[in-house]
Design an enzyme around this catalytic site. Structure first.
Site, PDB file in Angstrom:
ATOM      1  N   GLY A 206      14.231  38.975  40.384  1.00  0.00           N
ATOM      2  CA  GLY A 206      15.302  39.561  39.540  1.00  0.00           C
ATOM      3  C   GLY A 206      16.016  39.168  38.855  1.00  0.00           C
ATOM      4  O   GLY A 206      15.410  37.270  38.941  1.00  0.00           O
TER       5      GLY A 206
ATOM      6  N   TYR B   6      28.054  44.905  55.887  1.00  0.00           N
ATOM      7  CA  TYR B   6      27.028  45.120  54.428  1.00  0.00           C
ATOM      8  C   TYR B   6      27.391  47.286  54.539  1.00  0.00           C
ATOM      9  O   TYR B   6      27.503  46.978  53.222  1.00  0.00           O
ATOM     10  CB  TYR B   6      25.578  44.649  54.772  1.00  0.00           C
ATOM     11  CG  TYR B   6      24.268  45.144  53.799  1.00  0.00           C
ATOM     12  CD1 TYR B   6      24.703  44.661  52.254  1.00  0.00           C
ATOM     13  CD2 TYR B   6      23.888  46.014  53.616  1.00  0.00           C
ATOM     14  CE1 TYR B   6      24.036  44.823  51.414  1.00  0.00           C
ATOM     15  CE2 TYR B   6      23.435  46.418  52.744  1.00  0.00           C
ATOM     16  CZ  TYR B   6      23.233  45.778  51.550  1.00  0.00           C
ATOM     17  OH  TYR B   6      22.537  46.144  50.447  1.00  0.00           O
TER      18      TYR B   6
ATOM     19  N   LYS C 216      19.545  46.953  28.831  1.00  0.00           N
ATOM     20  CA  LYS C 216      19.270  45.678  27.959  1.00  0.00           C
ATOM     21  C   LYS C 216      17.065  45.243  28.838  1.00  0.00           C
ATOM     22  O   LYS C 216      16.641  44.425  26.723  1.00  0.00           O
ATOM     23  CB  LYS C 216      19.665  43.609  28.563  1.00  0.00           C
ATOM     24  CG  LYS C 216      21.823  43.859  28.117  1.00  0.00           C
ATOM     25  CD  LYS C 216      21.631  43.012  28.528  1.00  0.00           C
ATOM     26  CE  LYS C 216      23.861  42.666  28.528  1.00  0.00           C
ATOM     27  NZ  LYS C 216      24.001  41.653  28.665  1.00  0.00           N
TER      28      LYS C 216
ATOM     29  N   ASP D 293      67.193  18.927  41.912  1.00  0.00           N
ATOM     30  CA  ASP D 293      67.483  20.187  41.779  1.00  0.00           C
ATOM     31  C   ASP D 293      67.050  21.093  42.481  1.00  0.00           C
ATOM     32  O   ASP D 293      66.624  19.917  43.723  1.00  0.00           O
ATOM     33  CB  ASP D 293      66.415  20.521  40.508  1.00  0.00           C
ATOM     34  CG  ASP D 293      66.324  22.241  40.427  1.00  0.00           C
ATOM     35  OD1 ASP D 293      67.164  22.690  40.036  1.00  0.00           O
ATOM     36  OD2 ASP D 293      65.320  22.946  40.643  1.00  0.00           O
TER      37      ASP D 293
ATOM     38  N   ASP E  59      67.303  25.408  43.146  1.00  0.00           N
ATOM     39  CA  ASP E  59      66.011  26.206  43.488  1.00  0.00           C
ATOM     40  C   ASP E  59      64.533  26.092  43.180  1.00  0.00           C
ATOM     41  O   ASP E  59      64.701  25.205  41.708  1.00  0.00           O
ATOM     42  CB  ASP E  59      66.598  27.813  42.512  1.00  0.00           C
ATOM     43  CG  ASP E  59      67.586  28.297  43.672  1.00  0.00           C
ATOM     44  OD1 ASP E  59      67.544  28.601  43.923  1.00  0.00           O
ATOM     45  OD2 ASP E  59      69.185  27.626  42.179  1.00  0.00           O
TER      46      ASP E  59
END
Ligand code: GDG
Length: 724
Positions: A29, A86, A378, A497, A499
C-alpha cells in the site's frame, strides 16, 4: 540513539493461517511504501494489529518472532475488541461522522469504552518498546486518544499524528458525546497533520471551541507547549505506477483485456466498498448518460472494481446489496450480446492487473461524496505514459485541491457528472495531454517520499520551536536560584498580576474571587516581603477582595494606588482626563447591542469591551470590527487600543503598569524583585524592571520577561516555596 516508531491500527502485512502455519505477506500500500525507508532503518519499528484475532499463546509467540524480522511488533486484539473498537466506534461512529454521514452514526457507550481500552493497549505496547526521547508517529482516526496517553507516560517524546480521512466541521464534531476526550487525545501530539487546509482549519476551530485552547496561524497554545497543526497532502510512489504501466507484463494484460472488451471507450472506477465513495450514485449517472445519449450505447463501458471492505458492518452490507441491484438493473436493461454497460468486480486485483486497468482506460471516474485524499485518481494519472486520458474528479476529494486540471464535479449533481463524462468523451487529444502532463508534473514532485520527508522535517521544526520557547522555563534550577536570592534579601518586593497569574479566568470576571489558599498565600508572603498586587481591575473590587491584607495595590493599570502603611484610602496615581469617554462609549454600546453576551466595563482611565461570553467566532468578528472603528477614533483623542484576553481596551497610552511599578520602586533600594504576569499589560511591568529583577510570564508566549512559567498552578507552587 533515539528511534522512530510508526503506529497504525493495521500493520502493513496480511496474515494467513494455512496448514498449521502463519504466512506473512507485506502490503504494498501507499503508506507502507512511503514509510519503508523509515521503519526499516536502524532500531526503528512499526507497531500495530496484524489483522487476525489470535488467542493461542504459542501462536502469538510465533507471530511476534516472525514480525520481529520484518521490523514490526504486534498489538493483539480480541474478537470483542475488533467488534466494538474497530467495527464499532471507529467505523460506526468516527468514520460516518468524519465523512458527514451523520445518519449512520451510532452512539454506543460500550463501543466508546472499547475505543479507550484498545487505545490504551496500543499505548502499553509502545511504552514497552519506546525510550523517553523517541519519535512516535501515530496514524489515523482509530488511535486518536493515543498521543495524549503516550504524552502522560513519555513527556519528552516527540509525538506526531496524521489523519488520513477528512476532519469535518465543528458542527459535526460537537454531535459526538466524547468529542472533548477525542480532541484532547490528539492534542497530546507535537505535530498534527491532515491532507488539506480545510481539514486543519476545521480541527483548529473544533479545538478552540470545545477545549478552549487558543490557536493562531496553525499553532495551538497548550498548557505547557505549543502544538503545530498543518496540511500535508499525501502523494503516491509515482515512478512505481509509471514504470509498472510501461512494463511488458502489464502491456500484455492490456492487450488481452482490450481484445475481450472490444473497441469500447472505457470508464474506470475503483474503490473500497464504502458509502463515502458514491458508488451507487455513479451507476445512476451512467444510467442517465445512456438514457440521454442513446448513441453511446454499445460504445462505452464502465469497469467497476469494488474492493471488499468492512462487510460485517450493517451499513456496508446494505451498500453491497444496493450496488448488486443497481448493476443488475442497468446491465439487464441495456446489455446486448456483444456489449455490457458495467463490468462489475467485487474483489481486488494483483498490482499488474490494477495497472492494466489504469493504463487501458480512457476516463477515470473518481466521484466520492467525501474522501480524505483519494489515491486512485493519482495512480491513474501516473499510469498514463502516453498522457492521453481524462480524469473526472469529485470536488469532495482532498486530491481535488491539487489536481485542478481534472474535470472537477460535484458528485451530488447528477446532470453535472453526466455532462462531464460527455465532455471527457469528446475531449481532443491535445487537451488531454496538456491536462495529464500538468498533473503528472505535480504528482512527480509531491510524491509519497516527499510527503514523508516534509512531515518529518516539520516534526523537527516544531520541536525546535518548543525548545526555543521553553529555554526560559522556570525549572528546578531557576527555582533554587530564586529561593537562594530571596533568602539573602533584606528588602524584597513582589509585583503580582492578578487574573491569569494568581488565579484562572472565569466567564464572569466578578467570579474570580481569591480562594482561601490564595488569601493565606498572600498573607504568608506579605509577612516576608513587600507585596504589590498590580492589576487592571477596578479599585473597589481589588480593595474588597484583599481587605485586611498587609499589601500594596495598584488598580486599573496604574491609575490608583493603595499603600498599606498610609492612612488614606485609594489615591490617584495619574491625572485622568476622561472627556473622550462619551464618544467611545457610544460606539462600544452600538457593538454591545449587536452582540449578545458582550458588555462594557468602565474604569477611570479606560473603557473595556468584554466578549468572553459571546458565541465563539462572532465575538472575534465583532472585536475586529470594533478594533478598526476604535483605532480610527483613537487618533483624534490620542488614545491607545489594546487587544487582551477576550477584551478590547481603550486607554491613555501614558498610563500603564510599568509606569506605576517604576514610581513604586523610586527612592527604595530593593535587593530582590520578582514580577509575574500573564499578558500584554504585564509586558510594561517587565520592561520597567531593573536588570537584577526576576520577571516571569505565565504561558509560553514570546515575552520581555526573563522567564516563562507553565500555569497559575505553578505560579502558586513557586510562591509557596518562597513563603514557607
Ligand atoms: C484512506 C482515505 C486517503 C484499490 N483496489 C485495488 C487496490 N487498490 C488500492 C489503490 C489505492 C488504495 O487501494 C485506495 O486508496 P484511497 O486513497 O483511494 O482510499 P482509502 O482506502 O479509503 O484510504 C483516503 C488514504 O487513506 C491515504 O491517506 O487517500 O481518502 O479514505 O492505493 O491502488 N490495490 C490493488 N488491487 C486492487 O484491486 N493491488
Amino acid at each position: 540513539m533515539a528511534k522512530t516508531i510508526i503506529v497504525s491500527n493495521r500493520l502493513p502485512i496480511s496474515l494467513r493461517h494455512r496448514n498449521g502455519k502463519f504466512e506473512f505477506k507485506p502490503s504494498a500500500g501507499g503508506l507502507a511504501t512511503g514509510l519503508d525507508s523509515i521503519y526499516k532503518s536502524g532500531e526503528n519499528i512499526w507497531i500495530g494489529w496484524p489483522g487476525n484475532t489470535v488467542d493461542d499463546a504459542e501462536q502469538r509467540a510465533e507471530i511476534i518472532l516472525e514480525l520481529y524480522d520484518l521490523k514490526m511488533a504486534p498489538v493483539f486484539l480480541t474478537k470483542t475488541d475488533v467488534e466494538q473498537f474497530y467495527e464499532g466506534f471507529s467505523n460506526e461512529t468516527l468514520w460516518p461522522a468524519f465523512h458527514y454521514f451523520t445518519q449512520y452514526m451510532i452512539y454506543n457507550p460500550e463501543h466508546w469504552e472499547a475505543y479507550v481500552r484498545v487505545n490504551q493497549k496500543f499505548c502499553d505496547a509502545i511504552v514497552k518498546k519506546a525510550d523517553p526521547d523517541d519519535t512516535i508517529w501515530v496514524h489515523d482516526y482509530q488511535l486518536m486518544l493515543l498521543p495524549q496517553m503516550l504524552r502522560e507516560i513519555l513527556p519528552d517524546a516527540t509525538i506526531a499524528f496524521f489523519q488520513h480521512i477528512p476532519f469535518p466541521s465543528y458542527e459535526i464534531i460537537r454531535m459526538i458525546p466524547w468529542r472533548r476526550e477525542i480532541l484532547e487525545g490528539v492534542c497530546g501530539a507535537d505535530l498534527i497533520g491532515f491532507h488539506t487546509y480545510d481539514d486543519m482549519r476545521h480541527f483548529l476551530s473544533a479545538v478552540g471551541r470545545i477545549t478552549g485552547m487558543s490557536g493562531e496561524s496553525g499553532y495551538i497554545q497548550a498548557e505547557n507547549r505549543i502544538i503545530n497543526v498543518d496540511s500535508f497532502p499525501m502523494g503516491i510512489d509515482y515512478h512505481k505506477f509509471a514504470k509498472q504501466a510501461k512494463s511488458r507484463k502489464t502491456q500484455n494484460i492490456v492487450k488481452d483485456f482490450r481484445q475481450k472488451v472490444g473497441d469500447q471507450k472505457l470508464l474506470l472506477t475503483i474503490d473500497r466498498l464504502d458509502y463515502s465513495k458514491g458508488i451507487p450514485q455513479r451507476i445512476h449517472v451512467f444510467d442517465q448518460l445512456l438514457k440521454q445519449h442513446k448513441e453511446l450505447r454499445g460504445k462505452v463501458s464502465m469497469i467497476m472494481v469494488v474492493v471488499p471492505s468492512r462487510d460485517k458492518v450493517q451499513s456496508y452490507k446494505e451498500l453491497k446489496e444496493e450496488i448488486d441491484l443497481l448493476v443488475g438493473r442497468i446491465n439487464s436493461e441495456y446489455s446486448t450480446l456483444d456489449w455490457v454497460p458495467v463490468h462489475y468486480f467485487y474483489r481486488s486485483f494483483p498490482f499488474e492487473e490494477l495497472s492494466a486497468f489504469y493504463s487501458m482506460s480512457d476516463i477515470a471516474l473518481v466521484t466520492p461524496l467525501r474522501d480524505g485524499m483519494n489515491l486512485v485518481c493519482k495512480e491513474f494519472v501516473a499510469s498514463k505514459n502516453d498522457q492521453t486520458g481524462v480524469l473526472i474528479l469529485s470536488e469532495m476529494a482532498g486530491a481535488s485541491k491539487e489536481l485542478q486540471d481534472a474535470i472537477l464535479v460535484n458528485p451530488n449533481d447528477r446532470q453535472g457528472v453526466v455532462d462531464a463524462i460527455y465532455e471527457a468523451l469528446s475531449m481532443k487529444e491535445e487537451e488531454q495531454k496538456e491536462r495529464i502532463a500538468s498533473m503528472q508534473e505535480s504528482l512527480k514532485k509531491y510524491d509519497v517520499f516527499q510527503w514523508v520527508k516534509v512531515f518529518m522535517d516539520r516534526v523537527g521544526h516544531v520541536k525546535a520551536k518548543q525548545a526555543e520557547l521553553t529555554s526560559k522555563d522556570v525549572d528546578a534550577k531557576v527555582i533554587n536560584e530564586i529561593q537562594a536570592s530571596f533568602k539573602k534579601a533584606k528588602n524584597p518586593i513582589f509585583f503580582l498580576d492578578y487574573d491569569g497569574t494568581l488565579t484562572g479566568f472565569k466567564s464572569n470576571p466578578q467570579d474570580a474571587v481569591p480562594d482561601a489558599e490564595l488569601k493565606s498565600l498572600v498573607k504568608d508572603l506579605s509577612g516576608k516581603a513587600q507585596v504589590v498586587i498590580i492589576s487592571g481591575r477596578d479599585k473597589d473590587t481589588l480593595g474588597k477582595w484583599f481587605a485586611g491584607q498587609n499589601i500594596d495595590m495598584i488598580a486599573e493599570h496604574g491609575v490608583w494606588v493603595h499603600l498599606k502603611d498610609q492612612e488614606e484610602d485609594w489615591q490617584l496615581y495619574a491625572e485622568v482626563d476622561d472627556s473622550w469617554k462619551e464618544d467611545i462609549r457610544n460606539v462600544m454600546e452600538y457593538y454591545v447591542l449587536r452582540t449578545p453576551g458582550a458588555f462594557i466595563e468602565e474604569k477611570h482611565h479606560s473603557l473595556v469591551w468584554h466578549y468572553r461570553k459571546v458565541e465563539s467566532g462572532l465575538g472575534d468578528l465583532r472585536m475586529r470590527e470594533l478594533f478598526s472603528h476604535l483605532k480610527y477614533m483613537a487618533r483624534g483623542h490620542n488614545l491607545q487600543v489594546l487587544e487582551g484576553n477576550m477584551v478590547l481596551e481603550i486607554k491613555r497610552p501614558d498610563i500603564n503598569k510599568g509606569r506605576a511599578a517604576t514610581s513604586m520602586m523610586k527612592g527604595h533600594d530593593f535587593d530582590f524583585i520578582l514580577a509575574i504576569g500573564d499578558d500584554w499589560t504585564d509586558e510594561d511591568t517587565f520592561k520597567a524592571m531593573p536588570k537584577n529583577a526576576y520577571s516571569i510570564r505565565v504561558g509560553y508566549a514570546y515575552t520581555q520577561a526573563n522567564y516563562n512559567i507553565k500555569s497559575v498552578k505553578q505560579v502558586r507552587q513557586l510562591l509557596h516555596k518562597l513563603a514557607d
